[in-house]
Design a protein around this motif. Structure first.
Motif, PDB file in Angstrom:
ATOM      1  N   GLU A 120      27.380  22.537  11.704  1.00  0.00           N
ATOM      2  CA  GLU A 120      27.124  23.589  10.683  1.00  0.00           C
ATOM      3  C   GLU A 120      27.142  22.798   9.379  1.00  0.00           C
ATOM      4  N   ILE A 121      26.429  23.288   8.313  1.00  0.00           N
ATOM      5  CA  ILE A 121      26.567  22.590   7.128  1.00  0.00           C
ATOM      6  C   ILE A 121      26.927  23.627   5.936  1.00  0.00           C
ATOM      7  N   ALA A 122      28.109  23.209   5.258  1.00  0.00           N
ATOM      8  CA  ALA A 122      28.766  24.021   4.244  1.00  0.00           C
ATOM      9  C   ALA A 122      28.256  23.254   2.931  1.00  0.00           C
ATOM     10  N   HIS A 123      27.484  23.849   1.945  1.00  0.00           N
ATOM     11  CA  HIS A 123      26.712  23.259   0.598  1.00  0.00           C
ATOM     12  C   HIS A 123      28.227  22.754  -0.273  1.00  0.00           C
ATOM     13  N   ALA A 124      28.102  21.584  -0.908  1.00  0.00           N
ATOM     14  CA  ALA A 124      28.776  21.119  -1.838  1.00  0.00           C
ATOM     15  C   ALA A 124      28.184  20.513  -2.911  1.00  0.00           C
ATOM     16  N   GLU A 125      28.315  20.908  -4.288  1.00  0.00           N
ATOM     17  CA  GLU A 125      27.561  20.437  -5.367  1.00  0.00           C
ATOM     18  C   GLU A 125      27.971  19.060  -5.327  1.00  0.00           C
ATOM     19  N   GLU A 126      29.198  18.761  -5.836  1.00  0.00           N
ATOM     20  CA  GLU A 126      29.645  17.541  -6.240  1.00  0.00           C
ATOM     21  C   GLU A 126      30.306  16.752  -5.313  1.00  0.00           C
ATOM     22  N   VAL A 127      30.376  15.631  -5.604  1.00  0.00           N
ATOM     23  CA  VAL A 127      31.065  14.322  -4.852  1.00  0.00           C
ATOM     24  C   VAL A 127      32.019  13.675  -5.696  1.00  0.00           C
ATOM     25  N   ILE A 128      33.179  13.249  -5.104  1.00  0.00           N
ATOM     26  CA  ILE A 128      34.326  12.558  -5.840  1.00  0.00           C
ATOM     27  C   ILE A 128      33.905  11.222  -5.234  1.00  0.00           C
ATOM     28  N   ALA A 129      34.020  10.327  -6.401  1.00  0.00           N
ATOM     29  CA  ALA A 129      33.743   8.772  -6.157  1.00  0.00           C
ATOM     30  C   ALA A 129      34.978   8.153  -6.009  1.00  0.00           C
ATOM     31  N   MET A 130      34.851   6.943  -5.518  1.00  0.00           N
ATOM     32  CA  MET A 130      35.600   6.031  -5.064  1.00  0.00           C
ATOM     33  C   MET A 130      36.872   5.656  -6.214  1.00  0.00           C
ATOM     34  N   ASP A 131      36.461   5.580  -7.380  1.00  0.00           N
ATOM     35  CA  ASP A 131      37.073   4.813  -8.478  1.00  0.00           C
ATOM     36  C   ASP A 131      37.729   6.008  -9.365  1.00  0.00           C
ATOM     37  N   GLU A 132      37.607   7.347  -8.922  1.00  0.00           N
ATOM     38  CA  GLU A 132      38.322   8.434  -9.753  1.00  0.00           C
ATOM     39  C   GLU A 132      39.672   8.806  -9.591  1.00  0.00           C
TER      40      GLU A 132
ATOM     41  N   ALA B  68      40.560  14.091 -10.258  1.00  0.00           N
ATOM     42  CA  ALA B  68      39.245  14.347  -9.690  1.00  0.00           C
ATOM     43  C   ALA B  68      39.276  15.875  -8.956  1.00  0.00           C
ATOM     44  N   VAL B  69      40.677  15.934  -8.107  1.00  0.00           N
ATOM     45  CA  VAL B  69      40.562  17.065  -7.263  1.00  0.00           C
ATOM     46  C   VAL B  69      40.600  18.538  -8.171  1.00  0.00           C
ATOM     47  N   ARG B  70      41.195  18.318  -9.242  1.00  0.00           N
ATOM     48  CA  ARG B  70      41.462  19.372 -10.209  1.00  0.00           C
ATOM     49  C   ARG B  70      40.100  19.884 -10.772  1.00  0.00           C
ATOM     50  N   ARG B  71      39.394  18.561 -11.218  1.00  0.00           N
ATOM     51  CA  ARG B  71      38.245  19.029 -12.114  1.00  0.00           C
ATOM     52  C   ARG B  71      37.030  19.348 -11.286  1.00  0.00           C
ATOM     53  N   LYS B  72      36.903  18.694 -10.041  1.00  0.00           N
ATOM     54  CA  LYS B  72      35.690  18.835  -9.255  1.00  0.00           C
ATOM     55  C   LYS B  72      35.834  19.848  -8.004  1.00  0.00           C
ATOM     56  N   LYS B  73      36.025  20.954  -8.580  1.00  0.00           N
ATOM     57  CA  LYS B  73      36.410  22.190  -7.529  1.00  0.00           C
ATOM     58  C   LYS B  73      35.244  22.386  -6.460  1.00  0.00           C
ATOM     59  N   ASN B  74      34.020  21.974  -6.889  1.00  0.00           N
ATOM     60  CA  ASN B  74      32.818  22.123  -5.912  1.00  0.00           C
ATOM     61  C   ASN B  74      32.434  20.881  -5.242  1.00  0.00           C
ATOM     62  N   SER B  75      33.367  19.932  -5.284  1.00  0.00           N
ATOM     63  CA  SER B  75      33.190  18.732  -4.468  1.00  0.00           C
ATOM     64  C   SER B  75      33.252  18.896  -2.801  1.00  0.00           C
ATOM     65  N   SER B  76      32.463  18.130  -2.259  1.00  0.00           N
ATOM     66  CA  SER B  76      32.613  18.105  -0.728  1.00  0.00           C
ATOM     67  C   SER B  76      33.899  17.976  -0.159  1.00  0.00           C
ATOM     68  N   LEU B  77      34.901  17.257  -0.731  1.00  0.00           N
ATOM     69  CA  LEU B  77      36.292  17.112  -0.519  1.00  0.00           C
ATOM     70  C   LEU B  77      36.951  18.293  -0.456  1.00  0.00           C
ATOM     71  N   VAL B  78      37.119  18.718  -1.733  1.00  0.00           N
ATOM     72  CA  VAL B  78      37.769  19.744  -1.870  1.00  0.00           C
ATOM     73  C   VAL B  78      37.248  21.104  -1.187  1.00  0.00           C
ATOM     74  N   LEU B  79      36.053  21.267  -0.972  1.00  0.00           N
ATOM     75  CA  LEU B  79      35.612  22.402  -0.305  1.00  0.00           C
ATOM     76  C   LEU B  79      35.938  22.442   1.117  1.00  0.00           C
ATOM     77  N   ALA B  80      35.854  21.056   1.685  1.00  0.00           N
ATOM     78  CA  ALA B  80      36.486  20.766   3.009  1.00  0.00           C
ATOM     79  C   ALA B  80      37.713  21.248   3.336  1.00  0.00           C
ATOM     80  N   ALA B  81      38.498  20.627   2.347  1.00  0.00           N
ATOM     81  CA  ALA B  81      39.994  20.981   2.616  1.00  0.00           C
ATOM     82  C   ALA B  81      40.242  22.529   2.342  1.00  0.00           C
ATOM     83  N   GLU B  82      39.480  23.285   1.496  1.00  0.00           N
ATOM     84  CA  GLU B  82      39.454  24.875   1.699  1.00  0.00           C
ATOM     85  C   GLU B  82      38.968  25.287   2.792  1.00  0.00           C
ATOM     86  N   LEU B  83      38.032  24.950   3.377  1.00  0.00           N
ATOM     87  CA  LEU B  83      37.741  25.393   4.872  1.00  0.00           C
ATOM     88  C   LEU B  83      38.786  25.266   5.774  1.00  0.00           C
TER      89      LEU B  83
END
Lengths: 340, 340
Positions: B56-68, B73-88
């Motif tokens: 399946e694909i779950a859409h996420a608008e944002e990406v957290i970069a390595m150097d953030e 980054a987790v607090r600001r990028k609530k629509n990042s792929s990483l944060v949404l994956a953790a919420e799933l």
């Protein structure tokens, strides 16, 4: 100037220690005092044959073993080869000490008989590691398991002086071993050390990570003695394991065995580059005299090279350079031309 | 049970991440939710062709970069792929998280969305290292740069549980990383930790040194996150440097080049054994859910294996086992038969 060698310390003592001293003497005329049991050492010299001019023996009854508590052993075994060798230097009969036994006991003997360079808070053991680009000095690798930021700053200065004066590296770059490159990274120790290194009279490169050490990103890497010791032994262990595994993998295939025969000369050349014996041991920095500790498994080559490094350290005035660096409050960076 | 993967994190994202998920799904029918930009991920799946049932694909608008900065980054990028994956995972749509981006950000996302296992003071990142004898778990390798003795005791318990329940090691031996084998050796942290580990419900082997890590002397090595991170990166760096140097040495001789061709199959087999990709990434231990972080340079094989380790961690009840171990005050040693 003579070099005093503890001829009884090390996995291959006294045979390989005596041979290393003899080779240094034969190659360059360097005079050496072998300290240890006279009968045993004379016997070793006899086996080498030829002329022993330049090689003296100073008799010592006792030997400090690898597993003895360093300071206790040095206090109790006043007639040990290590303690007597340190006293030969203290009393001006020799200019420097070379030993391949316990690093801790060598540090203790040097500290108790010579003292520290005034102003140095903590002497350090400096590992000289072969890297992709040459060598990197890693310090401390074991004398100080808990350090303060000001100790690391002194390690940076002493490491830079050794890199410049003995290894001939111009304007040596200093890296602070850390878990990331950014200046804000690290534990309490490294976070507090970073701004001090920016102001210190060394060419501070910034933080470096574990992967930078063997790549040779910088010339001097500073860290507390706990981390440095773990890194040094991790590197030794991994290199051994990799070489064993390559050997085993090759033994399992007859085609690979033939192939290995053909690659052998190339690998031997590489082995020479990676052999710590070529670099002549680890200098003890911050004590009031020149001492080089060789790896316990040192053979003649390592001992010979350690004798040369010890001589260069005396001839190039390493101790007075360290001493002067503490009085010098200018921003002139160690080993760099003005303005760098 | 589905596994949520941050499909946008890692040096080879999203291509290799998608391929790894696809291979896991094809091999074992494991269902995966790929989290990231829908258009990009659909395009990657199209290129793989065939049937995508189970992916399946779950859409996420944002990406957290390595150097953030991770927590920011987790607090600001609530629509990042990483944060949404953790919420799933938090919301029960997936059973575990796999990510190959920033380890710090993955830890932060898991901590902020799932919390810690009650009683765990500090979650840890556990490195799974290939050794001469198999694998060794080293923890912490980066989450906690300054540690207290009781943190290291919890690392020992969690590492033993992972070794036993997921890697199948019976009665895993735990070593305390130190500068010498004797119980009196070490810095403040290790000296205070030693007696605690003697009383802890683990099979405590004693102190181990850097050289023991890649020899595989013990199954679990505990240390503070600063030392662990430096060791991990030193090992990676040295292995790279050695392999480069062997390659260069061989290139310089035509005879050696021919020889190398013959040894290549044997060395490739060894390379497979040493490839961290085979071991499926580093579990984050102590958070209230299963998360595996893959190396940034992971390709499909590493992702696939991480998916398997994540599934096994859920199926074998890793989280409840860690939670139970904190309530269990008996002297029963983790993963050992009674009486061991």
């Amino acid at each position: 100037m003579k070099i005093a060698i503890d001829a009884m310390g090390g996995d291959y003592a006294p045979k390989e220690i005596v041979r290393g001293a003899w080779e240094a003497c034969r190659e360059t005329g360097q005079q050496v005092i072998l300290v240890g049991n006279r009968n045993i050492l004379e016997n070793e010299l006899d086996q080498l044959g030829g002329n022993h001019a330049g090689l003296e023996i100073a008799h010592a009854e006792e030997v400090i073993a690898m597993d003895e508590a360093p300071a206790v052993a040095v206090r109790r075994k006043k007639n040990s080869s290590l303690v007597l060798a340190a006293e030969l230097v203290r009393d001006g009969h020799a200019g420097a000490l070379v030993a391949a036994g316990s690093t801790g006991a060598t540090m203790a003997a040097a500290l108790l008989r010579w003292g520290r360079i005034p102003g140095i808070a903590r002497p350090a053991v400096a590992g000289v590691l072969p890297t992709e680009r040459g060598v990197t000095i890693l310090l401390d690798v074991g004398a100080n398991v808990d350090c303060k930021p000001r100790h690391l700053v002194q390690f940076a200065i002493m490491g830079s002086l050794y890199a410049n004066k003995i290894l001939g590296i111009q304007c040596p770059r200093v890296g602070l071993l850390n878990v990331g490159e950014e200046s804000t990274k690290g534990n309490e120790l490294t976070q507090e050390t970073y701004p001090l290194l920016q102001k210190a009279p060394v060419h501070f490169y910034g933080n470096v990570e574990g992967r930078d050490i063997f790549k040779g990103t910088v010339d001097v890497v500073v860290c507390d003695g706990f981390t440095g010791n773990v890194v040094l032994k991790t590197g030794e262990g991994l290199a051994d394991v990799l070489m064993n595994m390559i050997g085993q993998a090759i033994q399992q295939s007859s085609l690979a065995k033939i192939g290995a025969t053909l690659t052998l000369p190339a690998l031997k050349k590489l082995g020479k580059k990676l052999n710590y014996s070529e670099y002549g041991g680890a200098p003890l920095l911050g004590i009031n005299g020149v001492a080089i500790v060789c790896h316990g498994s040192s053979k003649a080559l390592a001992i010979k090279n350690a004798v040369y490094r010890a001589r260069e350290s005396v001839e190039n005035g390493l101790i007075s350079a360290i001493s002067d660096s503490l009085k010098n409050t200018s921003l002139h960076k160690v080993g760099c031309a003005d303005g760098n």
